[in-house]
Design a protein around this motif. Structure first.
Motif, PDB file in Angstrom:
ATOM      1  N   GLY A  20       0.790  -1.229   0.000  1.00 12.99           N
ATOM      2  CA  GLY A  20       0.000   0.000   0.000  1.00 12.99           C
ATOM      3  C   GLY A  20       0.817   1.271   0.000  1.00 12.99           C
ATOM      4  O   GLY A  20       0.277   2.348  -0.268  1.00 12.99           O
TER       5      GLY A  20
ATOM      6  N   VAL B 216      -1.878   3.470  -5.575  1.00 13.37           N
ATOM      7  CA  VAL B 216      -2.366   2.776  -6.756  1.00 13.37           C
ATOM      8  C   VAL B 216      -2.015   3.654  -7.962  1.00 13.37           C
ATOM      9  O   VAL B 216      -1.149   4.509  -7.855  1.00 13.37           O
TER      10      VAL B 216
ATOM     11  N   TRP C  10      -6.086  -2.694   3.530  1.00 14.41           N
ATOM     12  CA  TRP C  10      -7.366  -2.092   3.159  1.00 14.41           C
ATOM     13  C   TRP C  10      -7.402  -0.645   3.633  1.00 14.41           C
ATOM     14  O   TRP C  10      -7.311  -0.371   4.828  1.00 14.41           O
TER      15      TRP C  10
ATOM     16  N   PHE D 238      -5.579  -4.086  -1.194  1.00 10.16           N
ATOM     17  CA  PHE D 238      -4.346  -4.660  -1.725  1.00 10.16           C
ATOM     18  C   PHE D 238      -4.423  -6.168  -1.498  1.00 10.16           C
ATOM     19  O   PHE D 238      -4.114  -6.661  -0.417  1.00 10.16           O
TER      20      PHE D 238
ATOM     21  N   SER E 252      -4.155  -5.039  -6.834  1.00 12.68           N
ATOM     22  CA  SER E 252      -4.979  -4.175  -5.980  1.00 12.68           C
ATOM     23  C   SER E 252      -6.214  -3.726  -6.748  1.00 12.68           C
ATOM     24  O   SER E 252      -6.213  -3.621  -7.975  1.00 12.68           O
TER      25      SER E 252
ATOM     26  N   THR F 124      -9.324  -0.770  -6.604  1.00 10.61           N
ATOM     27  CA  THR F 124      -9.738   0.502  -6.020  1.00 10.61           C
ATOM     28  C   THR F 124     -11.147   0.836  -6.483  1.00 10.61           C
ATOM     29  O   THR F 124     -11.454   0.687  -7.667  1.00 10.61           O
TER      30      THR F 124
END
Lengths: 288, 148
Positions: A36, A40, A225, A254, A260, A262
């Motif tokens: 993380g 992203v 998260w 993730f 990942s 989003t």
């Protein structure tokens, strides 16, 4: 033009499929930074949230590693549909090179706008976890409007290409809220872009550069998260229609070091005279 | 008016009684991080789990090739105890001297933090205790990397 788009689409789809296959089949060496901490892929291809580039570089590569990220994102707004395909390379957690192609479908007005964005981000100093000031990076985004140049000119844009310069900082605050870690990001950007560049650069009302601020905060509910908010100020260069700040509520999962997902709820304000453009956003990132 | 006044008077009395009761109770000191981590037993479990993770990591195990594991485990337990405000004495070298010339890269440091986070996630401790310990150890990054 249509043929060119489909060629791009096929090429990217092929590339993504190949990388996905590589990620699943071979035990690929992942980067070593905490999950993380590379964010992203934001809509311009840089490592960040959804809307803003952050002060960290793509993936989880450290000083001896290289990371590659590939992302596919879609936004469904009231009168528009945005599709972004992006790829980023992080060399030794020092330099990030990125490319993104944005395609905005004008569902209500008719037609399509598309631009290419070439990005470079240099990490100046720091680390989001260990440095008291966090991680700070300087970035450039070279944007070229490829489809919709005539429309951009017609609404008053001065140019169909432009360069955004930005300084971004990211810092993780441990044990900040309810025992959870909070990631805070601040970005200062110098830009002439209208609606990110999709409506050209500079305008009849203001042809020069504007200094705008972008910020986001994400709370890691678990180490994999994060939920948060983003805000991105924008110039208001065009006389024909007002432009407002972009904002969103987001969550990113993730799933592994390589994957990942989003999701976000966007509020992009008025776009080209069509008011209150809101909608959902989904983005999938593969990282090697 | 009379009944209302009485009711108000009663309520005030009750409130005063409740407040004095609260004030009279012995204030509970906030548990130290050491206590939140489970004290001596908790730290022991953390160090044991962590040592196994380091041993299992092909990139990290090399750094401990010449290390007396018993000494390392005992010293790390003392260090974590002191860092978390526990009743111990850490007699090892300060972080910069303890790691000097080991050739530690950021990648190695990050791998170790990731392993430690995995260890802490596997323990029955709160997110707050986990992240508070990570915070205190993350602050040692500059010292650990000083003489690499």
């Amino acid at each position: 033009m249509a043929r060119r788009i489909s060629r791009w689409g096929r090429r990217l789809a092929l590339g993504i499929t190949a990388l996905l296959a590589a990620a699943l089949v071979t035990p690929v060496q992942a980067g070593s930074r905490l999950l993380g901490t590379g964010g992203v892929t934001q809509i311009e291809g840089a490592a960040g949230g959804g809307l803003s580039p952050w002060g960290v570089l793509a993936g989880t590569a450290s000083d001896t590693e290289v990371a590659v990220t590939v992302a596919a994102s879609e936004a469904w707004l009231d009168d528009y549909g945005l599709r972004v395909r992006g790829v980023g390379v992080n060399w030794h957690d020092r330099v990030e090179l990125s490319y993104a192609r944005q395609r905005l479908a004008l569902d209500t007005l008719g037609g399509v706008l598309a631009q290419d964005i070439y990005g470079v981000k240099l990490r100046l100093f720091g680390d989001p976890l260990y440095h008291p000031w966090g991680s700070w990076s300087l970035g450039v985004q070279h944007k070229r409007l490829d489809q919709g140049q005539a429309l951009a000119r017609a609404v008053g844009a001065k140019s169909t290409q432009g360069n955004d310069l930005y300084l971004a900082g990211s810092k993780l605050f441990f044990d900040a809220v309810a025992g959870r870690n909070l990631l805070a990001n601040l970005t200062l950007r110098s830009t002439r872009a209208n609606q990110g560049g999709l409506l050209g650069f500079g305008g009849d009302r203001d042809s020069g550069r504007s200094l705008v601020a972008e910020g986001s905060m994400g709370l890691f509910l678990t180490p994999a998260w994060v939920v948060g908010v983003e805000y991105r100020q924008k110039p208001d260069n065009l006389g024909f229609a007002q432009e407002q700040a972009w904002q969103d509520l987001f969550t990113a999962l993730f799933l592994t070091r390589h994957l990942s997902l989003t999701g976000a709820w966007l509020d992009l304000g008025d776009i080209a005279g069509l008011e209150n453009q809101r909608g959902g956003y989904l983005s999938l990132q593969l990282a090697l | 008016m009379y009944p209302i006044l009485t009711r108000g008077y009663l309520a005030a009395l009750l409130l005063a009684w409740a407040l004095s009761g609260c004030a009279g109770a012995k204030p509970q000191p906030a548990p130290t991080l050491y206590q939140q981590l489970g004290g001596e037993q908790g730290i022991h479990a953390i160090v044991e789990d962590f040592a196994y993770r380091l041993a299992d990591d092909p990139e990290l195990v090399g750094f401990f090739a010449n290390t007396n594991i018993d000494y390392f485990v005992g010293s790390l337990a003392d260090y974590l105890c002191v860092v978390s405000d526990g009743p111990c004495v850490y007699q090892g070298a300060p972080m910069d001297k303890a790691h000097q010339h080991m050739g530690i890269h950021e990648a190695d440091f990050n791998r170790l933090v990731d392993a430690l986070q995995a260890t802490l996630l596997a323990q029955p401790i709160s997110a707050s205790a986990r992240n508070q310990l990570l915070k205190r150890l993350a602050a040692q990054h500059a010292a650990v990397m000083r003489y690499q």
